[in-house]
Design a protein around this motif. Sequence first.
Motif: not given
Length: 389
Positions: A348-366
Amino acid sequence: MPSETAPRTAHGLLDAILAPTGEVATDVLRPAVREHTREAYNALYRTPQVLPAPVLHALAVVTAEWQGSGALAAWHRAQGADPSLAAADAPADPALAALRDHVDLLSVSPALVIQEDQQRLAEAGHDATTVVLISQLVAFESHLQRLVTGLAVLEGLEAPDALAPSRAPRSRGRRAEHGGTTRTGRTRPAAYTRGQLQWEPWVDVPSEDELTEEQRDSFASKASTNSVYFRMLSLTPGITRARSALDNAIFLPRDGLPKAERELAAAVTSKVNDCIYCASVHARKAAGLSKREADVDALLAAELGRDGDWIAADLAPLAAAQDPRWGSIATAAAELSRPRPALREEHVTDLREQGLDEAQIADALCAAGFFAWANRLMLSLGEPSHPDA
């Protein structure tokens, strides 16, 4: 990572199965994702089915244990699961023993289900509706666990593990059947492709004329009545209606994570689960939306070595040829998609470092979590083939 552990993991086990009283601990999930996941849960466990609720909850315990979710195993036990099905010994009832064997296989190695497994269920007295219901149950629970796991990681919580059952699943010694011919004589795909494929069911499917209005409505938002796949799923109409709505809620919104990257997560999950059909559909969409055909083809070409249960231990090849952003999305989706999800804080830290916010990370995980559901339906109820010439 903090050592705090939620009693039912993330958000009180999704606020005790998706906030039935409307009290929501977090808004990182899209409201529609919560709503339609809750509808699917209620349709599966709180609506009369061809199997009694204690049996369904017990089979959910079996799936949760194979997939490592202590929280979901505890939840389903508390809902009145039949203890005989989750015990170490085989159930005394041959019909229930057949169901548990099938749940073992589908929970661990969905790509190894073959038509003969459906025949065994039929020989044990189970009709097509029961067969579809069991696939829906394992597939839905696989999706639900990945929502719980994903939220736990986003919150920095440790989700309690469940020990896997001590018995060996029926996957040992099998290999996935790629290539060759289907039962109808069509050519089964031997490799991953962005090309158009078709799909053939192994169970009896209602004809268009046989569909009830409830069955038609269950997939009206997804396909026409000539779709053999959705006509088959309409045997469990309440679950299918919720699933159809959930699919749209995850993949259609224009805000949040770019659609191409949601499709990328779906294609990655399909590679982990070895579902050639789903990978073809969603790789094609990812390539069309992103115009990155070479990157998508590199993903499809990634070689994943598999063990005796057809589980890929090293998932690094899925991200190896991608840029840092797509590589991070591919890695997170792949780790969440393992039979026992292994998503960690560093992913998840890697995703944040690539510019994804929490909602976008949730979209990817969903997106990845939903394909834990979709792949298991496709793999357990039929097989792909190349279109007729």
